[in-house]
Design an enzyme around this catalytic site. Structure first.
Site, PDB file in Angstrom:
ATOM      1  N   CYS A 102      30.372 112.264 -39.054  1.00  0.00           N
ATOM      2  CA  CYS A 102      31.706 111.964 -39.571  1.00  0.00           C
ATOM      3  C   CYS A 102      31.642 112.110 -41.077  1.00  0.00           C
ATOM      4  O   CYS A 102      30.864 111.416 -41.737  1.00  0.00           O
ATOM      5  CB  CYS A 102      32.115 110.544 -39.188  1.00  0.00           C
ATOM      6  SG  CYS A 102      33.660 109.959 -39.913  1.00  0.00           S
ATOM      7  N   CYS A 157      36.144 117.909 -41.168  1.00  0.00           N
ATOM      8  CA  CYS A 157      36.223 116.752 -40.279  1.00  0.00           C
ATOM      9  C   CYS A 157      35.853 117.249 -38.898  1.00  0.00           C
ATOM     10  O   CYS A 157      36.364 118.289 -38.439  1.00  0.00           O
ATOM     11  CB  CYS A 157      37.633 116.158 -40.278  1.00  0.00           C
ATOM     12  SG  CYS A 157      37.909 114.879 -39.012  1.00  0.00           S
TER      13      CYS A 157
END
Length: 259
Positions: free
Chosen positions: A70, A180
């Site tokens: 992440c 992302c």
């Protein structure tokens, strides 16, 4: 080796997807913090707390390495986790260097969450690469929510991407960096609004290659299906419905893998 991959939600499955192809002989835990997704709109202090709680859980599962799959969590917490734990910890980094190495004469659009774009880490990276004139940052925060709902090709997704991309003259761009992990599910939908010469780049390959070097792993080819345990915010996923949901995401990633 028992390796944990941690994300705010199901975006990190794209990193797991790549890891299982490259490291089929390893054992994996995938931890999605579904109780607190999305991270991109939370404060740095909130994200740091979520990551700290996740690490406490994962260390208790006797993992031997952790991949923070992440970008937002990496930006907020990777330094603190490395200071606290001695096991190998690998963070995500948007593939800006890869884009500039491959296409040095053209600009790159770096898409990410609001949290990543506001964080210091990505701006330090751009400064270190002397890329201020080549890298443009763009938040596509809503894609996280779309991905969590398995909404990849709807009219709402298309309208959102059309509007967000409308300000860019893509003939001047070489690539779109998917900063992302949730964004990997949308390659085919993004492609509708991008010229053929614009390539997709993400940090998954570089992240797993770094893990291999850091943990001294051996990426031997194998027909073995890796063992994976799934957890939502510390709760093991056992229900057929949720396991089927995760399998749907992995099938989607199979489709997106070569785009």
């Amino acid at each position: 080796m028992k390796i944990a991959l941690f994300d705010s939600g199901i975006g990190g499955l794209s990193v797991l997807h790549h890891a299982t192809k490259i490291l089929p002989n390893e054992e994996f835990i995938f931890f999605a913090d579904e109780d607190n997704v999305p991270y991109g709109v939370k404060t740095r202090e909130q994200v740091l707390g979520y990551v700290d709680a996740a690490f406490k859980f994962l260390v208790a599962q006797n993992v031997e390495a952790v991949v923070i799959a992440c970008n937002t969590a990496t930006s907020a917490a990777v330094r603190a986790m490395r200071a606290k734990y001695s096991l190998p910890i690998v963070g995500m980094e948007p593939a800006i260097k890869k884009a500039l190495d491959l296409f040095p004469a053209r600009k790159v659009l770096v898409t990410a969450t609001e949290g990543t774009i506001k964080g210091e880490k990505i701006h330090r990276l751009i400064e270190r690469l002397d890329a201020k004139n080549f890298a443009e940052l763009k938040s596509l925060q809503r894609l996280v929510n779309f991905a969590e709902r398995q909404e990849f090709n709807s009219a709402d997704v298309e309208n959102y991407l059309r509007e967000e991309f409308s300000a860019y003259d893509f003939k001047n761009f070489s690539s779109v960096v998917l900063g992302c992990t949730h964004f990997n599910y949308f390659k085919d939908t993004m492609r509708k609004f991008l010229p053929a010469h614009v390539k997709f780049l993400d940090g998954n390959e570089g992240t797993i290659n770094y893990l291999i070097r850091l943990a001294n792993l051996n990426p031997e080819p194998s027909k073995k299906i890796p063992h994976v345990e799934y957890f939502y915010s510390g709760r093991r996923v056992t229900s057929p419905k949720e396991l089927a949901r995760l399998e749907n995401y992995l099938r989607r990633l199979d489709e997106m893998y070569l785009l």
